[in-house]
Scaffold this motif. Structure first.
Motif, PDB file in Angstrom:
ATOM      1  N   LYS A  13       0.840  -1.204   0.000  1.00  0.00           N
ATOM      2  CA  LYS A  13       0.000   0.000   0.000  1.00  0.00           C
ATOM      3  C   LYS A  13       0.873   1.252   0.000  1.00  0.00           C
ATOM      4  CE  LYS A  13      -3.933   2.006   2.447  1.00  0.00           C
ATOM      5  NZ  LYS A  13      -3.606   3.217   3.154  1.00  0.00           N
ATOM      6  N   ASP A  14       1.898   1.265   0.834  1.00  0.00           N
ATOM      7  CA  ASP A  14       2.804   2.422   0.904  1.00  0.00           C
ATOM      8  C   ASP A  14       3.504   2.670  -0.433  1.00  0.00           C
ATOM      9  OD1 ASP A  14       2.096   2.818   3.543  1.00  0.00           O
ATOM     10  OD2 ASP A  14       3.954   1.974   4.359  1.00  0.00           O
ATOM     11  N   ILE A  15       3.949   1.600  -1.087  1.00  0.00           N
ATOM     12  CA  ILE A  15       4.604   1.749  -2.386  1.00  0.00           C
ATOM     13  C   ILE A  15       3.621   2.333  -3.395  1.00  0.00           C
ATOM     14  CG2 ILE A  15       5.584   0.507  -4.361  1.00  0.00           C
ATOM     15  CD1 ILE A  15       6.902  -1.401  -2.348  1.00  0.00           C
ATOM     16  N   GLU A  70       1.069   4.223  -2.862  1.00  0.00           N
ATOM     17  CA  GLU A  70       0.651   5.587  -2.536  1.00  0.00           C
ATOM     18  C   GLU A  70       1.774   6.607  -2.615  1.00  0.00           C
ATOM     19  OE1 GLU A  70      -1.076   5.264   1.341  1.00  0.00           O
ATOM     20  OE2 GLU A  70      -2.954   4.430   0.556  1.00  0.00           O
ATOM     21  N   ARG A  71       3.009   6.150  -2.638  1.00  0.00           N
ATOM     22  CA  ARG A  71       4.115   7.107  -2.589  1.00  0.00           C
ATOM     23  C   ARG A  71       4.346   7.738  -3.953  1.00  0.00           C
ATOM     24  NH1 ARG A  71       9.425   6.765  -2.701  1.00  0.00           N
ATOM     25  NH2 ARG A  71      10.215   6.766  -2.181  1.00  0.00           N
ATOM     26  N   ASP A  72       4.770   8.974  -3.903  1.00  0.00           N
ATOM     27  CA  ASP A  72       5.157   9.667  -5.119  1.00  0.00           C
ATOM     28  C   ASP A  72       6.457   9.075  -5.622  1.00  0.00           C
ATOM     29  OD1 ASP A  72       3.032  11.446  -4.948  1.00  0.00           O
ATOM     30  OD2 ASP A  72       4.167  12.850  -3.700  1.00  0.00           O
ATOM     31  N   GLY A 114      10.308   9.286  -6.680  1.00  0.00           N
ATOM     32  CA  GLY A 114      11.362   9.959  -5.933  1.00  0.00           C
ATOM     33  C   GLY A 114      11.258  11.471  -6.070  1.00  0.00           C
ATOM     34  N   THR A 115      11.361  12.157  -4.959  1.00  0.00           N
ATOM     35  CA  THR A 115      11.295  13.614  -4.955  1.00  0.00           C
ATOM     36  C   THR A 115      12.594  14.160  -4.395  1.00  0.00           C
ATOM     37  OG1 THR A 115      10.294  13.634  -2.751  1.00  0.00           O
ATOM     38  CG2 THR A 115       8.783  13.590  -4.638  1.00  0.00           C
ATOM     39  N   ASN A 133      12.909  13.448  -0.758  1.00  0.00           N
ATOM     40  CA  ASN A 133      12.788  12.060  -0.314  1.00  0.00           C
ATOM     41  C   ASN A 133      13.068  11.114  -1.482  1.00  0.00           C
ATOM     42  OD1 ASN A 133      12.313   9.970   1.500  1.00  0.00           O
ATOM     43  ND2 ASN A 133      10.162   9.858   0.962  1.00  0.00           N
ATOM     44  N   ARG A 173      17.263  11.653   2.253  1.00  0.00           N
ATOM     45  CA  ARG A 173      16.038  12.185   2.854  1.00  0.00           C
ATOM     46  C   ARG A 173      16.273  13.596   3.383  1.00  0.00           C
ATOM     47  NH1 ARG A 173      12.729   7.679   3.652  1.00  0.00           N
ATOM     48  NH2 ARG A 173      13.838   5.724   3.869  1.00  0.00           N
TER      49      ARG A 173
END
Length: 173
Positions: free
Chosen positions: A46-48, A50-52, A54-55, A58, A77
């Protein structure tokens, strides 16, 4: 994709959830990491999802061997253009790859990227004082000890010191 002599760094994909779940549930891999609650496979997936991507603040990348075997994670980070600084995290989840130069190469690749492409001036990290293998890798690429947080990490009922280390632009070896 960022490539070094032994590794390539790539974006996290949904198919990486099982690697991350297995590594986060391996006590030896997590020995010196601050990860008190092993996540479920469903939570990681789920986390993968939902994550954007690479920014700047982060950047989290998977570490692969040049033979395309996924072996770990590296991240920069908290990067801020105003300060030119970021924190580095790295671990190899595949124990049979430890001590073979993959972490050293991955650190060189991510630090070079941080200095050259992200225009960072400083990259820092913390390491548990007793984690001699990790500290050796960090020193090999140019990180120097800058301070100590006394009894800042608890593992197996014992408090451990954390070593603060830093690498400035131009110091990468």
């Amino acid at each position: 994709m960022l490539t070094g002599d032994r590794v390539r760094l790539r974006a996290i994909e949904p198919s990486d959830a099982e690697f991350l779940w297995r590594w986060h549930n391996d006590p030896e891999v997590m020995r010196w990491m601050d990860d008190p609650y092993p996540p479920s496979l469903a939570r990681i997936a789920k986390d993968i999802g939902e994550r954007d991507a690479g920014t700047y603040d982060n950047l989290v990348l998977m570490i692969e061997t040049l033979a395309e075997r996924t072996i770990g994670v590296v991240a920069l980070r908290g990067a801020q253009p105003e300060t030119g600084a970021a924190e580095l995290d790295i671990y190899l989840g595949e124990r049979d790859t430890w001590g073979q130069g993959y972490a050293t190469d991955a650190m060189r690749v991510i630090c070079r990227y941080g200095f050259e492409k992200m225009r960072l001036h400083r990259i820092s990290l913390t390491a548990v004082a007793e984690n001699a293998a990790a500290r050796h890798v960090y020193q090999k690429v140019g990180f120097v000890e800058e301070g100590r947080l006394r009894e800042a990490f608890r593992r197996d009922g014992k408090w451990h010191d954390m070593i603060l280390m830093g690498l400035l632009e131009g110091e990468l070896r």
